[in-house]
Structures are given as structure tokens and as C-alpha cells.
Design a protein around this motif. Sequence first.
Motif, PDB file in Angstrom:
ATOM      1  N   UNK A  99       0.856  -1.245   0.296  1.00 36.46           N
ATOM      2  CA  UNK A  99       0.032   0.051  -0.018  1.00 36.46           C
ATOM      3  C   UNK A  99       0.917   1.115   0.058  1.00 36.46           C
ATOM      4  N   UNK A 100       0.293   2.405  -0.588  1.00 33.24           N
ATOM      5  CA  UNK A 100       0.947   3.692  -0.486  1.00 33.24           C
ATOM      6  C   UNK A 100       1.200   4.105   0.937  1.00 33.24           C
ATOM      7  N   UNK A 101       2.623   4.161   1.130  1.00 31.83           N
ATOM      8  CA  UNK A 101       3.139   4.656   2.757  1.00 31.83           C
ATOM      9  C   UNK A 101       2.648   5.967   2.845  1.00 31.83           C
ATOM     10  N   UNK A 102       2.047   6.269   4.103  1.00 31.12           N
ATOM     11  CA  UNK A 102       1.744   7.746   4.444  1.00 31.12           C
ATOM     12  C   UNK A 102       2.863   8.264   5.176  1.00 31.12           C
ATOM     13  N   UNK A 103       3.150   9.434   4.947  1.00 29.12           N
ATOM     14  CA  UNK A 103       4.099  10.211   5.864  1.00 29.12           C
ATOM     15  C   UNK A 103       3.929  10.523   7.118  1.00 29.12           C
ATOM     16  N   UNK A 104       4.939  10.467   7.844  1.00 26.78           N
ATOM     17  CA  UNK A 104       4.748  10.767   9.254  1.00 26.78           C
ATOM     18  C   UNK A 104       3.973  12.008   9.684  1.00 26.78           C
ATOM     19  N   UNK A 105       4.075  12.964   9.166  1.00 27.97           N
ATOM     20  CA  UNK A 105       3.306  14.297   9.113  1.00 27.97           C
ATOM     21  C   UNK A 105       1.742  13.905   8.770  1.00 27.97           C
ATOM     22  N   UNK A 106       1.501  13.040   7.984  1.00 26.71           N
ATOM     23  CA  UNK A 106       0.013  12.480   7.516  1.00 26.71           C
ATOM     24  C   UNK A 106      -0.634  11.720   8.667  1.00 26.71           C
ATOM     25  N   UNK A 107       0.207  10.886   9.449  1.00 27.21           N
ATOM     26  CA  UNK A 107      -0.039  10.037  10.430  1.00 27.21           C
ATOM     27  C   UNK A 107      -0.356  10.623  11.839  1.00 27.21           C
ATOM     28  N   UNK A 108       0.516  11.608  11.796  1.00 24.52           N
ATOM     29  CA  UNK A 108       0.389  12.577  13.255  1.00 24.52           C
ATOM     30  C   UNK A 108      -0.652  13.588  12.892  1.00 24.52           C
ATOM     31  N   UNK A 109      -0.957  14.110  11.969  1.00 20.22           N
ATOM     32  CA  UNK A 109      -2.032  14.948  11.945  1.00 20.22           C
ATOM     33  C   UNK A 109      -3.132  14.310  11.782  1.00 20.22           C
ATOM     34  N   UNK A 110      -3.432  13.094  11.606  1.00 15.38           N
ATOM     35  CA  UNK A 110      -4.889  12.179  11.571  1.00 15.38           C
ATOM     36  C   UNK A 110      -5.062  11.734  12.850  1.00 15.38           C
ATOM     37  N   UNK A 111      -4.095  11.849  13.876  1.00 15.77           N
ATOM     38  CA  UNK A 111      -4.427  11.227  15.138  1.00 15.77           C
ATOM     39  C   UNK A 111      -5.571  12.204  15.841  1.00 15.77           C
TER      40      UNK A 111
END
Length: 70
Positions: free
Chosen positions: A44-56
Motif C-alpha cells: 500500500x502507499x506509505x503515508x508520511x509521518x506528518x499525515x499519520x500524526x495529523x490524523x490522530x
Amino acid sequence: MTTKLLVRNIDDDIALALKQRGAANGRSAEAEHREILRAALQRPTRRSLVDVLTSMPNVGLDSDFDCRSA
């Protein structure tokens, strides 16, 4: 582009399991084999760390997560 793939020397029980799994999913054994290979090899397309953190979700207080106060 498509390529033919021939798989040899498969144990009978593996071939039977492939046929049964395909039937359970409404596919032929060949189509099931393609799906297994696709699922195993296409990442799967990897999400950036920024995307993961901002989605929390923003829940709790910072002090709830402070392990130094325990």
C-alpha cells in the motif's frame, strides 16, 4: 502488461486449498492465485509521518500521557 506464470510441483493439498479458497471467494483457482500474489506483493502507499500524526484525534490532556509523573 501481462505475463504468463507457470507454477510447478505444488502439493495436492495446497492446490486443493487454492481451489476451495477461490470457490469461497467466487473466483477460479487461477484468479485466486493472482489475487494472493497481488495482495502479497503490492504494497500500500506509505503515508508520511506528518499525515499519520495529523490524523490522530486530539483527545486527553498532555498530562495524561506524561509517564514521568507516575
